[in-house]
Design an enzyme around this catalytic site. Structure first.
Site: not given
Ligand code: NAD
Ligand code: LMR
Length: 331
Positions: A12-13, A17-18, A99, A160, A163, A188
């Site tokens: 997902g680069a 987030i990437g 989520r 978390d 935070r 989470h």
């Molecule tokens: P985003 O939509 O900006 O980017 C996601 C990217 O993943 C996109 O570029 C998409 O093309 C790519 N993608 C989708 N399916 C794919 C696959 N099968 N293989 C490779 N790439 C793929 O989203 P984001 O804001 O970067 O968030 C990404 C994920 O991180 C989400 O699930 C979000 O909920 C999660 N997240 C988790 C936390 C945490 O604390 N754990 C915090 C923030 C976000």
């Molecule tokens: C977060 O904790 O910020 C991420 O898991 C994104 C979300 O969906 O809350």
């Protein structure tokens, strides 16, 4: 710190987030100032151009540690030889969603990712799942990678944790570095339990400095719902703070935590009454490159009820993905 080149794969680069993460990896924040990095960026077709654009910018930074950058849509190629695999690629939730609503659509991504890791990742691979719902996605990925030890799969609850530390520092008016011993337990999700009963602030027990009313009424819901608060404020989920937590998690995993502890989603071994075989957040230290659960903490009734509630949700998520056929047969 290592001077050998490390292979880091980011899925997902091309996403949000990437974009916040890649420059910090390439600058040395992830693995340290002496470790060169080969970056491999995995995307799907719709995200490929964005990833390729980021490659141009990475080149323009002339990072001394960045040896190569490759973009691919092939998971097996992406994970071939990977030492560090950051599984970000997946959909984020939108305003009004929990989520867990992503369980089915995102869950389908992590089985193939696990299988591709199993096919060719380096023997020391460390996997961090960032795509939500992280705990259950990490369980799925691990289930499809039978040749990779389960302790190599982790789920990100470091955001978390950070935070919680930040909220305590604000409340107690002390620097964040003086807070230690906070734990995020469980999922989470909004059921997560940020536990201060072993935390210290400047060496003093936090539980003597704040009351149960503040914990139950403000601190716990604030930390547990911070992701949602951010989505409402920004109209999109956390990005830079999430990327920062990835850096913290992997940096600590590789370099160790010393005596301090942090929180990470890891496969339960049955500690603290969390059933073995689910990925739950625990208090952990990184020792000799492995996460170890902090042992022998007394768990009071206030904590027990909250840990159990979050673990029950994790068991429900596991049952749901099993029912959807997203775990290998017999798992
Ligand atoms: P985003 O939509 O900006 O980017 C996601 C990217 O993943 C996109 O570029 C998409 O093309 C790519 N993608 C989708 N399916 C794919 C696959 N099968 N293989 C490779 N790439 C793929 O989203 P984001 O804001 O970067 O968030 C990404 C994920 O991180 C989400 O699930 C979000 O909920 C999660 N997240 C988790 C936390 C945490 O604390 N754990 C915090 C923030 C976000
Ligand atoms: C977060 O904790 O910020 C991420 O898991 C994104 C979300 O969906 O809350």
């Amino acid at each position: 710190m290592s001077t050998s080149t490390m292979n880091v794969t980011v899925t997902g680069a091309g996403g949000q987030i990437g974009y916040a993460l890649l420059f910090r990896i390439a600058s040395g924040d992830l693995l340290g100032p002496t470790t060169p990095v080969n970056l491999t960026l995995l995307e799907i077709p719709s995200g490929r151009k964005a990833a390729e654009g980021t490659v141009l910018e990475l080149q323009d930074c002339a990072f001394p540690l960045l040896r190569s950058v490759t973009v691919t849509e092939d998971p097996v190629r992406a994970f071939d030889g990977a030492n560090i695999a950051l599984l970000v690629g997946s959909k984020p939730r939108a305003v009004g969603m929990e989520r867990v609503a992503l369980l089915e659509s995102n869950g389908r991504i992590f089985g193939p990712a696990g299988a591709a890791l199993n096919a060719g990742a380096a023997s020391d691979v460390r996997v961090l799942v960032v795509g939500n719902p992280v705990n259950t996605n990490a369980l799925v990925a691990s289930a499809f990678a039978p040749d990779i030890p389960v302790d190599r799969f982790t789920a990100m609850t470091r955001l978390d944790h950070n935070r919680g530390v930040a909220q305590l520092a604000v409340r107690l008016q002390i620097p964040v570095a003086e807070i230690d011993g906070l734990t995020i337990w469980g999922n989470h999700s909004a059921s997560q339990y940020p536990d201060v009963f072993h935390a210290t602030a400047g060496g003093r027990p936090v539980s003597e400095l704040v009351g149960e009313d503040w914990l139950a009424g403000e601190f716990i819901p604030r930390v547990a719902n911070r992701g949602y608060e951010i989505i409402q404020a920004r109209g999109a989920s956390s990005v830079a703070s999430a990327a920062n937590a990835v850096i913290d998690h992997v940096h600590d995993w590789v370099n160790g935590t010393g005596d301090r502890w942090t929180s990470a989603g890891i496969m339960s071994d049955g500690s603290y009454g969390v059933p073995a075989g689910i990925v739950s957040s625990f208090p952990v230290r990184s020792v000799d490159g492995r996460w170890q659960i902090v042992p022998d903490l007394a768990i009071n009734a206030f904590s027990r009820a909250r840990i159990d509630a979050s673990v029950a949700e994790l068991l429900d998520e596991r049952d749901a993905i099993r029912a959807l056929g997203l775990l290998p047969a017999g798992r």
